[in-house]
Design an enzyme around this catalytic site. Structure first.
Site, PDB file in Angstrom:
ATOM      1  N   GLY A  27     107.963 -14.257   6.357  1.00  0.00           N
ATOM      2  CA  GLY A  27     107.771 -13.627   5.289  1.00  0.00           C
ATOM      3  C   GLY A  27     109.262 -12.520   5.011  1.00  0.00           C
ATOM      4  N   ASP A 137     112.204 -19.950  18.920  1.00  0.00           N
ATOM      5  CA  ASP A 137     113.309 -19.771  17.865  1.00  0.00           C
ATOM      6  C   ASP A 137     114.152 -18.904  18.324  1.00  0.00           C
ATOM      7  OD1 ASP A 137     114.043 -20.624  15.287  1.00  0.00           O
ATOM      8  OD2 ASP A 137     112.987 -19.062  14.253  1.00  0.00           O
TER       9      ASP A 137
END
Length: 732
Positions: A27, A137
């Site tokens: 987000g 990641d």
């Protein structure tokens, strides 16, 4: 940093939102400020993720694990609300640019800078893996270049997104060119997957391009799985990067070995010392990529910036031309001053104005005298803060009515137990009580608390309780008697340890110690392991193994127990008593008695041991290549690899407080009624806090605040005034 727009939040939890920092896979990311002015990066979860119950459950687990990551080169998780609307996560704000932006703007980094970067990132991965997380990641945009070293962000969260059920079938969360072959092909990803990503990140830093080229995601992923990396421009001194990019996970180097290799390339043995070396040698920061300052709010919300006064130009003959100014390299290659000294030297410099020329004195003599006065003033300032150390005052205190346990900080609440029989939840912003839980048994004397999600776990001499963190209401209890003869004991019960869905508690009855593994949701016993007779030390859980102390009539035993099955993996028997809970780091278990032992975590073989005092001291803490422990009246630091002494700091009384390491400082309490903040690398005192009584508990650090508890009845001596107090102190 972007302006806030319509629809952006102005308040998230207890943080005032002042600017937008960007967007991530979860987000938007905002700059937030706590009531005390502490800057944090607040990640607000996307609505479609937050509405998925599976994501929220996974997000809560990942936050709980990420909050235990304490590495120097990671951006610490300071607060979160996975049940909020929306769900959010706050991490320490790191002033600096991302590695991606730095390389895109300024080009590839020099070899020595990449070696310093590799040491820091490898240590960050070690801290992340230590709590059972895999980053999944790691990429240049998730590496921030701060003035004092790199920081890894967003660890563990990608797994929550990937497991949410909102990803399409066959979709992989990650960044093409920086994912390992096993992650691209949907196979299980372990620590070796992060090592591959580390190799790709370092190759990008050293060459300016991704090692698997550019193009569509499909094409880049294909090359990562089936083709060799393009490392033609990689400097010869970065051979470790090639090994990190091996297709077979088993052929990639282990993270501890990488830390050692990169650090040794800079002439050191651990990452944090290597970064100190890099700072001194102008290896770091790598070019004009960082700004060592607190973030500023958008210009519209700022007051005009103050400028420092300039001394008036003398109107006398300037004399001979001054010598050329030293180069930037020569200036910055001096050894960096410790933080406290830097701050106060700058303050002294700002308040000092060179005098004008006195009658009868030449300008040169006047400047010489003024310079000598300034040097003396700065030397006195440095001596005061480095030798004496600053004495700080608490921002609030909370009376516990009895000896206070080591505090636990979670989601804006401090949990502290007291010898008066209560567990308290205290608001960290105000110091006000939110609730108190009083166990129904008469065992009283609750242990330190463990917190996971919305549940607090605490033990007494008879039971272990699960308590709702929001209300203080009991959820379940488990009979866990620790004093079978019914007598009084001033020894606090063993605190529980929570990992994932399991609570580990050392019962330690006098009939024979028992380590219990309980279901965290229900309190049902999953397995039990007999450790011996009296066993009152907290177990340590690391990498799927529980390390616990047992004691028979003659000797102490260190057990390694499989965390899932409860089966013994190995046992180490020492020549004397093990007096404290073990610490685990760098593939080594450290346990302390009259000797400090280093034991191989894989097979239980002793690596080394050193004499550790005549008295019990404290439990050890291992961080950044150093093991810290209390020994008699001193805090000692030894090399984690060799056991060689780094430094020791003497107090005025015994040290039983387990040290806490955070942001380059080590914090501990003493029986001399003080808590000390020392430089973790050198042992130099930075500042102290005066307490009302002895401090034996372990301090906690969260969101720029230090928390600790002091002794009180009945542990405090008769006739003394100590009541038992929880302290909160702002960290400078």
């Amino acid at each position: 940093m972007e302006q806030l727009e319509a629809g952006d939040p102005r308040q998230v939890g207890r943080y005032r939102i002042t600017a937008r920092l960007g967007a991530g896979g979860m987000g938007r990311v905002y700059l937030g400020r706590s009531a005390s002015g502490r800057a944090v990066a607040v990640k607000v979860v996307r609505a479609e993720l937050a509405e998925d119950p599976g994501f929220r459950a996974r997000f809560a687990l990942e936050i709980e694990a990420a909050s235990r990551v304490t590495g120097f080169f990671t951006a610490a998780v300071v607060d979160a609300d996975p049940e909020g609307s929306p769900a959010w996560l706050a991490t320490a704000y790191v002033p600096g640019t991302s590695l991606e932006d730095a390389v895109r703007t300024h080009g590839a980094l020099p070899q020595l800078s990449v070696q310093a970067l590799g040491a820091g990132l490898a240590e960050a991965l070690e801290a992340i893996h230590r709590v059972g997380l895999i980053h999944r990641d790691l990429k240049p945009s998730n590496v921030l270049l701060a003035a004092d070293g790199p920081r890894v962000i967003d660890f563990g969260i990608s797994k929550a997104v990937e497991a949410s059920g909102l990803t399409r079938t066959g979709m992989v969360i990650g960044t093409p060119g920086f994912m390992s072959p096993e992650q691209v092909t949907g196979k299980p990803v372990g620590p070796a997957g992060d090592v591959f990503s580390l190799g790709a990140v370092l190759a990008f830093a050293a060459t300016g391009t991704s090692p698997f080229g550019t193009g569509s995601a499909h094409a880049v992923n294909f090359r990562a799985v089936y083709e060799e990396a393009d490392l033609g421009r990689l400097p010869s001194g970065l051979a470790a990067v090639r090994r990190c990019l091996a297709k077979d996970p088993g052929e990639r180097p282990a993270v501890p070995a990488l830390i050692m290799e990169f650090a040794q390339a800079l002439g050191e043995t651990d990452a944090q010392t290597a970064m100190t070396h890099a700072l001194a040698a102008t290896v770091w920061p790598p070019g004009p990529t960082t700004r060592s300052r607190e973030p500023r709010e958008p210009r519209e919300s700022q007051e005009p910036l103050a400028t420092e006064p300039r001394p008036p130009e003398p109107k006398t003959d300037p004399g001979p031309a001054p010598a050329p100014a030293p180069t930037a390299r020569a200036v910055s290659s001096a050894q960096p001053k410790p933080a406290a000294a830097r701050t106060n030297v700058r303050a002294a410099a700002r308040t000092y104005t060179p005098p004008g020329p006195a009658p009868g004195l030449s300008r040169r003599k006047t400047l010489l005298i003024g310079g000598l006065v300034l040097i003396i003033a700065l030397a006195l300032t440095a001596w005061w803060f480095l030798v004496r150390g600053e004495v700080r005052s608490p921002k609030w205190t909370f009376a516990t009515g009895g000896s206070a346990s080591s505090p636990t900080i979670a989601a804006g609440t401090a949990y502290v137990s007291s010898y008066n029989g209560s567990l308290y939840a205290v608001d960290v912003a105000t110091g006000n009580k939110r609730w108190a839980f009083n166990p129904v048994d008469n065992g009283g004397r609750p242990s330190s608390a463990a917190v996971s999600g919305n549940t607090v776990y605490v033990a007494t001499e008879e039971k272990i309780y699960a308590v709702d963190a929001r209300t203080g209401k009991q959820k379940w209890e488990f009979d866990n008697a620790t004093n079978s003869n019914g007598g009084e004991s001033l020894v606090r019960p063993t605190p529980p340890v929570v990992r994932g869905s399991t609570v580990y508690i050392n019962g330690g009855t006098l009939r024979g110690g028992e380590l219990n593994a309980l279901d965290a949701a229900t309190g049902k016993k999953r397995w039990a392991f007999r450790t011996g007779s009296l066993s009152t030390h907290t177990p340590t859980v690391s990498g799927g193994t529980v390390y616990v102390i047992g004691q028979d009539q003659a000797r102490s035993h260190l057990f390694a127990i499989d965390a899932e099955s409860g089966r013994k993996r190995w046992e180490y028997t020492g020549s004397g008593s093990f007096s404290h809970s073990p610490a685990v780091a760098h593939g080594t278990v450290y346990v302390h008695g009259r000797e400090l032992y280093a034991v191989n975590a894989d097979n239980g073989k002793r690596k080394w041991s050193v004499k550790a005092g005549e008295y019990t001291g404290s439990s050890p803490t291992a961080a950044n290549g150093i093991v810290y422990f209390g020994m008699d009246d001193s805090l000692c630091a030894v090399d984690a690899i060799t056991g060689e002494k780094r430094w020791s700091f003497k107090t005025d009384n015994s040290v039983h407080s387990k040290p806490t390491v955070a942001d380059g400082r080590v914090y501990f309490g003493s029986q001399d009624k003080r808590v000390y903040a020392l430089d973790a690398a050198t042992g130099e005192r930075r500042w102290t806090v005066e307490a009302d009584s002895y401090v034996s508990s372990s301090p906690a650090v969260a969101d720029g605040t230090l928390y600790f508890g002091s002794e009180g009845p009945p542990a405090f001596p008769a006739g003394s005034t100590g009541e038992g107090t929880l302290y909160a102190v702002d960290i400078p």
